[in-house]
Write an enzyme that holds these catalytic residues in place. Structure first.
Site, PDB file in Angstrom:
ATOM      1  N   CYS A 123      41.811  54.080  23.641  1.00  0.00           N
ATOM      2  CA  CYS A 123      41.226  55.332  22.857  1.00  0.00           C
ATOM      3  C   CYS A 123      42.090  56.200  22.190  1.00  0.00           C
ATOM      4  O   CYS A 123      42.785  56.021  21.155  1.00  0.00           O
ATOM      5  CB  CYS A 123      40.344  56.177  23.983  1.00  0.00           C
ATOM      6  SG  CYS A 123      39.121  57.100  23.304  1.00  0.00           S
ATOM      7  N   HIS A 260      37.506  51.975  27.312  1.00  0.00           N
ATOM      8  CA  HIS A 260      38.730  52.381  28.378  1.00  0.00           C
ATOM      9  C   HIS A 260      38.847  51.340  29.422  1.00  0.00           C
ATOM     10  O   HIS A 260      37.800  51.248  30.518  1.00  0.00           O
ATOM     11  CB  HIS A 260      38.151  53.486  28.970  1.00  0.00           C
ATOM     12  CG  HIS A 260      38.466  54.750  28.154  1.00  0.00           C
ATOM     13  ND1 HIS A 260      39.740  55.661  28.100  1.00  0.00           N
ATOM     14  CD2 HIS A 260      37.736  55.288  26.879  1.00  0.00           C
ATOM     15  CE1 HIS A 260      39.471  56.729  27.162  1.00  0.00           C
ATOM     16  NE2 HIS A 260      38.567  56.456  26.577  1.00  0.00           N
ATOM     17  N   GLU A 262      40.657  51.029  31.675  1.00  0.00           N
ATOM     18  CA  GLU A 262      41.201  51.579  32.906  1.00  0.00           C
ATOM     19  C   GLU A 262      40.313  52.339  33.856  1.00  0.00           C
ATOM     20  O   GLU A 262      40.428  52.882  34.915  1.00  0.00           O
ATOM     21  CB  GLU A 262      42.285  52.568  32.410  1.00  0.00           C
ATOM     22  CG  GLU A 262      42.200  53.920  31.935  1.00  0.00           C
ATOM     23  CD  GLU A 262      41.510  54.007  30.372  1.00  0.00           C
ATOM     24  OE1 GLU A 262      41.235  54.954  29.926  1.00  0.00           O
ATOM     25  OE2 GLU A 262      41.392  52.696  29.937  1.00  0.00           O
TER      26      GLU A 262
END
Length: 302
Positions: A123, A260, A262
């Site tokens: 991002c 994302h 993560e």
């Protein structure tokens, strides 16, 4: 391995995840990941967890301290540029952050990559990487001891406004990207949250886009429910040409993407995790971990 420093649940998960994902735990424990923080960046906890849950060592360094002492890069095998809103997204997302890094850390970053270092950005981290020149990186004719000029950018979504929703990404099996290796195949997709207002990837010219396409340097593309790359909103949240969701450099060691991964470390992170579990589609860990496992495997193997 570094699992021992985690909470009870995370320590147990760390042992299990490393085994499920085929990692050499002793080798991964020697990998240090550096995460620059501060100035509006705000995904350090999730990104740190992604690497620590797989047994790597993680060091958080404030951007100010990194600029003051570029030698802080020494010892790291991976640098992770996290999401957030660096410098409040003033001027453009990632622009000020990228300029601070280019003029304060540019030579050290270029040397880090040229000497075999790896990098990933999610991002805002990806936005900064393209404006910094780390992606798509230097051409075959350019010296590796200097950052490349900016050749691509990430601009406002076609449907203006901030979009926060899960997306699917199809993986190019022929990409040199080590972070996505083995994650493709017919019907296979990576799912992750996507949350941005400036995510449309644009190229300096059509020749550059064609070259990157030919070299399979667009490892991930926004995909529809059947896993096919698409321009249609909302599966493609920003209108990126060719459904491009990320880029890698020529070596495949430097990778950035808008979504994302993560944020998908545990099965419970997925909005349909109960249905996936009941259907037997839950492997016992968040599928975003596979990207970080690939990176750690490559870093630990040199």
């Amino acid at each position: 391995m570094s699992c021992a420093g985690l909470s009870w649940r995370d320590s147990m998960d760390c042992e299990r995840y490393a085994s499920h994902l085929g990692l050499d735990r002793d080798a991964v424990a020697e990998v240090e990941v550096l995460i620059p923080t501060g100035y509006g960046l705000n995904c350090e906890a999730e990104t740190r967890a992604a690497f620590e849950l797989l047994g790597a060592r993680v060091r958080l360094v404030h951007v100010f301290d990194l600029l003051a002492d570029p030698s802080a890069l020494e010892g790291a095998k991976i640098i992770a540029f996290i999401g957030g809103f660096s410098f409040g997204d003033h001027v453009a997302s990632g622009r000020i952050f990228a300029n601070r890094l280019r003029f304060g850390l540019g030579e050290a970053l270029a040397r880090f990559v040229a000497e075999g270092g790896m990098a990933i950005g999610m991002c805002n981290g990806f936005q900064a990487m393209v404006k910094l020149g780390l992606l798509p990186g230097p051409t075959a004719d350019e010296a590796g001891d200097q950052l490349a000029p900016q050749r691509v950018s990430v601009i406002g979504n076609e449907r203006l406004g901030y979009r926060d929703a899960w997306v699917r990404m199809a993986v190019d099996e022929d990409s040199p990207c080590v972070w996505t290796e083995g994650l493709g195949g017919e019907g296979a997709v990576i799912e992750a949250p996507s949350r941005h207002g400036e995510g449309k990837l644009v190229f300096a010219d059509e020749a550059l886009r064609s070259q990157l396409e030919a070299e399979h340097r667009i490892p991930v593309r926004y995909a529809d429910a059947e896993g096919r790359p698409t321009q249609d909103w909302p599966a493609n949240p920003n209108g990126s040409v060719g459904a491009a969701a990320g880029l890698c450099d020529r070596s495949g060691r430097v990778f950035g993407l808008m979504p994302h991964p993560e944020a998908f470390l545990y099965p419970e992170n997925h909005p349909r995790w109960i249905a996936r579990r009941d259907a037997g589609e839950d492997p016992g860990y968040g599928l975003g971990l596979r990207i970080y496992a690939n990176g750690l495997r490559a870093a630990s193997q040199g």
